[in-house]
Design a protein around this motif. Structure first.
Motif, PDB file in Angstrom:
ATOM      1  N   VAL A  36      74.644 104.660  63.667  1.00 37.71           N
ATOM      2  CA  VAL A  36      75.835 105.287  63.072  1.00 37.71           C
ATOM      3  C   VAL A  36      76.906 104.219  62.845  1.00 37.71           C
ATOM      4  CG1 VAL A  36      77.698 106.935  63.461  1.00 37.71           C
ATOM      5  CG2 VAL A  36      75.349 107.548  64.065  1.00 37.71           C
ATOM      6  N   LYS A  37      77.166 103.960  61.582  1.00 39.41           N
ATOM      7  CA  LYS A  37      78.051 102.868  61.202  1.00 39.41           C
ATOM      8  C   LYS A  37      79.525 103.253  61.339  1.00 39.41           C
ATOM      9  CE  LYS A  37      78.586  99.564  57.476  1.00 39.41           C
ATOM     10  NZ  LYS A  37      80.032  99.758  57.610  1.00 39.41           N
ATOM     11  N   LEU A  38      80.315 102.306  61.796  1.00 36.47           N
ATOM     12  CA  LEU A  38      81.751 102.527  61.984  1.00 36.47           C
ATOM     13  C   LEU A  38      82.548 101.563  61.130  1.00 36.47           C
ATOM     14  CD1 LEU A  38      81.602 102.686  65.876  1.00 36.47           C
ATOM     15  CD2 LEU A  38      81.991 104.641  64.349  1.00 36.47           C
ATOM     16  N   ASP A  39      83.743 102.002  60.730  1.00 33.90           N
ATOM     17  CA  ASP A  39      84.638 101.136  59.956  1.00 33.90           C
ATOM     18  C   ASP A  39      85.810 100.654  60.790  1.00 33.90           C
ATOM     19  OD1 ASP A  39      83.379 101.700  57.274  1.00 33.90           O
ATOM     20  OD2 ASP A  39      83.922 103.725  57.907  1.00 33.90           O
ATOM     21  N   ARG A  40      86.063 101.345  61.910  1.00 31.01           N
ATOM     22  CA  ARG A  40      87.257 101.033  62.682  1.00 31.01           C
ATOM     23  C   ARG A  40      87.079 101.503  64.119  1.00 31.01           C
ATOM     24  NH1 ARG A  40      93.117 102.702  60.418  1.00 31.01           N
ATOM     25  NH2 ARG A  40      92.372 101.237  58.840  1.00 31.01           N
ATOM     26  N   ALA A  41      87.782 100.825  65.044  1.00 33.54           N
ATOM     27  CA  ALA A  41      87.868 101.297  66.428  1.00 33.54           C
ATOM     28  C   ALA A  41      89.343 101.457  66.774  1.00 33.54           C
ATOM     29  CB  ALA A  41      87.196 100.327  67.384  1.00 33.54           C
ATOM     30  N   GLY A  69      86.139  87.284  75.581  1.00 28.37           N
ATOM     31  CA  GLY A  69      85.210  86.223  75.197  1.00 28.37           C
ATOM     32  C   GLY A  69      84.335  86.576  74.007  1.00 28.37           C
ATOM     33  N   ASN A  70      84.564  87.760  73.429  1.00 32.47           N
ATOM     34  CA  ASN A  70      83.787  88.175  72.247  1.00 32.47           C
ATOM     35  C   ASN A  70      84.740  88.421  71.078  1.00 32.47           C
ATOM     36  OD1 ASN A  70      81.104  88.407  73.492  1.00 32.47           O
ATOM     37  ND2 ASN A  70      82.087  90.005  74.711  1.00 32.47           N
ATOM     38  N   GLU A  71      84.164  88.776  69.952  1.00 24.88           N
ATOM     39  CA  GLU A  71      84.991  89.041  68.775  1.00 24.88           C
ATOM     40  C   GLU A  71      84.605  90.380  68.150  1.00 24.88           C
ATOM     41  OE1 GLU A  71      86.304  86.626  64.793  1.00 24.88           O
ATOM     42  OE2 GLU A  71      85.348  85.534  66.426  1.00 24.88           O
ATOM     43  N   VAL A  72      85.595  91.192  67.838  1.00 22.08           N
ATOM     44  CA  VAL A  72      85.297  92.499  67.240  1.00 22.08           C
ATOM     45  C   VAL A  72      84.743  92.324  65.827  1.00 22.08           C
ATOM     46  CG1 VAL A  72      86.984  93.757  68.645  1.00 22.08           C
ATOM     47  CG2 VAL A  72      87.685  92.847  66.414  1.00 22.08           C
ATOM     48  N   ARG A  73      83.847  93.243  65.438  1.00 22.30           N
ATOM     49  CA  ARG A  73      83.256  93.158  64.098  1.00 22.30           C
ATOM     50  C   ARG A  73      83.889  94.125  63.126  1.00 22.30           C
ATOM     51  NH1 ARG A  73      76.863  92.489  64.022  1.00 22.30           N
ATOM     52  NH2 ARG A  73      77.261  92.892  61.824  1.00 22.30           N
ATOM     53  N   ALA A 127      84.935  99.985  72.977  1.00 24.73           N
ATOM     54  CA  ALA A 127      84.974  98.520  72.942  1.00 24.73           C
ATOM     55  C   ALA A 127      83.601  97.947  72.590  1.00 24.73           C
ATOM     56  CB  ALA A 127      85.449  97.984  74.296  1.00 24.73           C
ATOM     57  N   ALA A 128      82.546  98.486  73.195  1.00 24.41           N
ATOM     58  CA  ALA A 128      81.191  97.997  72.879  1.00 24.41           C
ATOM     59  C   ALA A 128      80.890  98.228  71.398  1.00 24.41           C
ATOM     60  CB  ALA A 128      80.161  98.706  73.754  1.00 24.41           C
ATOM     61  N   SER A 129      81.331  99.362  70.877  1.00 23.44           N
ATOM     62  CA  SER A 129      81.089  99.693  69.470  1.00 23.44           C
ATOM     63  C   SER A 129      81.897  98.787  68.541  1.00 23.44           C
ATOM     64  CB  SER A 129      81.433 101.160  69.209  1.00 23.44           C
ATOM     65  OG  SER A 129      80.681 102.005  70.058  1.00 23.44           O
ATOM     66  N   ALA A 130      83.095  98.377  68.997  1.00 24.23           N
ATOM     67  CA  ALA A 130      83.918  97.463  68.195  1.00 24.23           C
ATOM     68  C   ALA A 130      83.212  96.116  68.020  1.00 24.23           C
ATOM     69  CB  ALA A 130      85.287  97.263  68.859  1.00 24.23           C
ATOM     70  N   LEU A 131      82.395  95.752  69.001  1.00 24.01           N
ATOM     71  CA  LEU A 131      81.689  94.463  68.926  1.00 24.01           C
ATOM     72  C   LEU A 131      80.498  94.502  67.987  1.00 24.01           C
ATOM     73  CD1 LEU A 131      81.700  93.329  72.679  1.00 24.01           C
ATOM     74  CD2 LEU A 131      83.163  92.525  70.803  1.00 24.01           C
ATOM     75  N   THR A 132      79.964  95.690  67.730  1.00 26.14           N
ATOM     76  CA  THR A 132      78.742  95.792  66.928  1.00 26.14           C
ATOM     77  C   THR A 132      78.963  96.443  65.565  1.00 26.14           C
ATOM     78  OG1 THR A 132      78.230  97.952  67.861  1.00 26.14           O
ATOM     79  CG2 THR A 132      77.318  96.027  69.017  1.00 26.14           C
ATOM     80  N   GLY A 133      80.009  97.253  65.455  1.00 23.72           N
ATOM     81  CA  GLY A 133      80.236  97.970  64.193  1.00 23.72           C
ATOM     82  C   GLY A 133      79.398  99.224  64.055  1.00 23.72           C
ATOM     83  N   VAL A 134      78.621  99.560  65.078  1.00 23.84           N
ATOM     84  CA  VAL A 134      77.922 100.846  65.119  1.00 23.84           C
ATOM     85  C   VAL A 134      78.201 101.481  66.477  1.00 23.84           C
ATOM     86  CG1 VAL A 134      76.039 100.186  63.540  1.00 23.84           C
ATOM     87  CG2 VAL A 134      75.778  99.821  65.996  1.00 23.84           C
ATOM     88  N   VAL A 135      78.021 102.809  66.577  1.00 27.17           N
ATOM     89  CA  VAL A 135      78.221 103.454  67.876  1.00 27.17           C
ATOM     90  C   VAL A 135      77.243 102.809  68.857  1.00 27.17           C
ATOM     91  CG1 VAL A 135      78.112 105.600  69.171  1.00 27.17           C
ATOM     92  CG2 VAL A 135      78.973 105.609  66.824  1.00 27.17           C
ATOM     93  N   THR A 136      77.788 102.334  69.989  1.00 34.12           N
ATOM     94  CA  THR A 136      76.989 101.520  70.911  1.00 34.12           C
ATOM     95  C   THR A 136      77.122 102.015  72.342  1.00 34.12           C
ATOM     96  OG1 THR A 136      77.229  99.604  69.464  1.00 34.12           O
ATOM     97  CG2 THR A 136      76.685  99.148  71.773  1.00 34.12           C
TER      98      THR A 136
END
Lengths: 480, 185
Positions: free
Chosen positions: A318-323, A345-349, A453-462
């Motif tokens: 499930v693709k996301l456009d925003r968190a 230490g990561n970057e949002v997608r 937050a996990a979903s922000a890193l991948t761009g899909v519901v995570t």
């Protein structure tokens, strides 16, 4: 001998001057605190003056608490005019507890206000349900009414708290009273310790998914058991906050040392009454869960009871456009710590908007490290110790705004983080009805700060489980 | 006494953000001029396909107008859920509605209808939105007998008794009731 009662029944009986009450009774009760804000305040004050007269005085100038929080950071002139209406009333009635957005100039009032520069140097507080306990207005055993449906949040402090409309609030403002129908109680027991990959958001989404989005209509929701005792006070607030999303009249938790430590440190009044649930109290419904059996959950568009596991949505890509991380539900300091530990230490997608629930949360984000301890005490070799929550989020690419209700409820078009297009957003907020966060064709996925937050890193519901290797320490965050 | 008029039909779980979206809450309901705008924007948050069932894609209030010709708003389950904003029943009333009929209501919306005296919140255990009432049908509510008649189809329905709140509704709201009872001057 009075009948065996729930906490909610005991509080209502005491405030009605009765030995006991039974669900279904209509009672007139004395109200301890009345809360209003910039959206419902002007209408409430208008009804008060219309019904009681221009010269009428409020029933108690220390029991009305006014916390502007909704439409602060906008160029909409009417919003600033509404703040001026609150200011004028506060002055006229000598209201003791008013938290002014002191950076908003309403006198010549136009344009977008510049935000507070330092969250510790403003009288402005932010979201009323977060600021209310911070400023010492939540106490066990009291009755709180607020012109906002999420007033039920304060039930985490062992009090009866519920949302009302402007007319009800205006009536209380003049009389100190309201009528209430005593609700039957639904009891939800949780056993065990909460696993590190869950927050109370997952628990309440499970409850709402189970009983349905109207499953607690007209009822009280009592959250009990060792599992609730294991939760932080802030996580209990997340539970009671969303009682309204099941239609609940109030949500309530037992009072324990965690509650008392906070209230003792904050309360503006020295006394309160702790009520305990009677053995043999009657329940309309009972269910129980073992916290170890839960998995991270998401409420898919367009209803808070449209519950899915984060894992199944991840499998469906499930693709996301925003968190979005914020609000009275998911914008507390522990929520920020949960998100920051995953993002560090990561970057949002995907564009990720972060809105502290209050200026105190904002200040704590600057003050505390990723263990919830002061950054100044940090070990220079441990990046989690020498990075503030704020910096961890900003370094990960989050867009951090000033404390406010912001896009949780859409608001004016220029609101920070508002969904102005039909996009998909994962959010730590409380509602995902059509249009709630702005565009009526946008899709909102409600989730915990860990899942968001996990979903922000991948761009899909995570599913956040693979991102949380060990328990996230929250240190002193939100304790006292 | 009877209330007769045209029906506008919505679905289940109509929340108060759909009835009046948050972006319009900056109007002050205490200002008579601004209050009219709640009528103008009533129900604009309902997704187009679900606005004015069964066909959908019908506006409750014509674009640019402050009021509409609908007297009855008919919904399904859990009508008025979500935000406590009293602007929601106020918006329906400003637009010209007199009655809401639903299977059941979210608590705060119901309370706001009653205590604010905006609308009569009737409950009907029959599910009216699945073919019993269509947008544009003429309805008649008989308050004496507590029955609803769809004059377009000729069918009648019993409504649930108003119960405890009837004296407040009859008094026009909580202020009227409290005055009748001598609680306030």
């Amino acid at each position: 001998m009075p009948r065996k009662m729930t906490m909610t029944e005991k509080i209502l009986a005491a405030h009605a001057g009765k030995d006991d009450v039974t669900p279904g009774d209509n009672v007139w009760v004395d109200v301890d605190i009345l809360l209003t804000h910039d959206v419902c305040g002007p209408g409430t004050l208008g009804i008060f003056e219309q019904e009681f007269g221009q010269d009428a005085r409020v029933w108690d100038n220390e029991r009305l608490v006014i916390i502007p929080d909704h439409y602060i950071f906008t160029a909409d002139d009417k919003c600033h005019r509404n703040i001026q209406i609150l200011r004028d009333f506060v002055k006229k009635q000598n209201i003791k507890y008013y938290y002014d957005p002191d950076f908003v100039n309403t006198e010549f009032g136009s344009g977008f206000p510049s935000a507070y520069r330092d969250p510790r140097q403003t009288t402005y507080k932010g979201v009323c349900h977060k600021a209310l306990p911070e400023e010492g207005h939540c106490r066990p055993g009291e009755i709180l009414l607020g012109t906002d449906s999420h007033t039920c949040t304060a039930g985490a402090f062992g009090q009866f708290a519920t949302g009302v409309g402007n007319t009800d609030a205006a009536f209380t403002l003049g009389t100190g009273k309201t009528w209430l129908k005593v609700p039957p109680t639904m009891r939800f027991d949780f056993h065990g310790e909460i696993p590190p990959y869950l927050t109370a958001k997952d628990l309440i989404l499970a409850v709402i998914g189970d009983i349905g989005f109207a499953g607690a209509t007209y009822k009280s929701m009592y959250f009990a058991g060792s599992g609730i005792a294991s939760l932080s006070l802030e996580d209990r607030m997340t539970l009671t906050n969303m009682a309204i999303e099941a239609g609940g009249k109030n949500g309530i938790c037992d009072v324990d040392e965690k509650t008392l430590a906070y209230v003792r440190n904050r309360s503006t009044r020295p006394e309160w009454t702790v009520y305990e649930e009677d053995d043999g109290a009657e329940y309309d419904y009972r269910n129980q869960w073992d916290l170890a059996d839960f998995v991270p959950l998401v409420a898919a568009p367009h209803s808070p009871d449209n519950t899915k596991t984060a894992y199944e949505l991840q499998q469906q890509n499930v693709k996301l456009d925003r968190a979005y991380i914020g609000s009275c539900t998911g914008g507390k300091i522990t929520d920020m710590l949960f998100a920051a530990n995953i993002l560090h230490g990561n970057e949002v997608r995907i564009p990720t908007f972060v809105v502290p629930g209050s200026t105190e949360v904002h200040a704590d984000m600057l003050r505390l490290n990723l263990y919830g301890r002061p950054v100044a005490d940090a070990d220079a070799h441990d990046t989690k110790a020498n990075t503030s929550v704020y910096d961890a989020l900003q370094n990960a690419g989050c867009n951090i705004g000033p404390a406010s209700c912001a896009a949780c409820l859409g608001g004016p078009q220029d609101t920070f983080g508002r969904l102005n297009e039909p996009i998909n957003c994962i959010s730590t907020t409380n509602r995902n009805f059509p249009g709630r966060m702005g565009h009526k064709e946008a899709g909102v996925y409600l989730a915990s700060p860990l899942t968001a937050a996990a979903s922000a890193l991948t761009g899909v519901v995570t599913d956040p489980r693979e991102y949380v290797a060990e328990p996230i320490l929250t240190g002193e965050a939100g304790l006292v | 006494m009877n209330i007769t008029g045209t029906a506008f039909v919505l679905g289940d779980d109509i929340d108060t953000d759909q009835i009046i979206p948050a972006e319009y809450l900056s109007y002050n309901p205490a200002d008579p001029e601004e209050r009219k705008y709640f009528g103008m924007y009533a129900c604009v948050g309902v997704p187009d396909a679900k606005s004015g069932l069964p066909e959908g894609n019908k506006r409750f209030v014509p674009e640019g107008a402050f009021t509409c010709d609908y007297t009855f708003v008919v919904g399904g389950k859990n009508f008025g859920c979500g935000s406590s904003r009293e602007h929601a029943p106020l918006a329906l009333a400003e637009a010209g509605a007199k009655v809401v009929i639903a299977e059941f209501y979210a608590r705060i919306f119901y309370r706001n209808c009653v205590n604010g005296g905006y609308l009569l919140p009737a409950e009907c255990s029959t599910r009216l939105i699945d073919g019993e009432v269509s947008t544009g049908d003429t309805l008649e509510l008989n308050i004496e007998t507590n029955t609803l008649t769809n004059q377009t189809t000729g069918k009648s329905y019993d409504l649930s008794p108003l119960g405890d709140v009837k004296p407040i509704i009859d008094a026009g709201g909580v202020f009227g009731y409290a005055r009748e009872q001598g609680m306030i001057g």
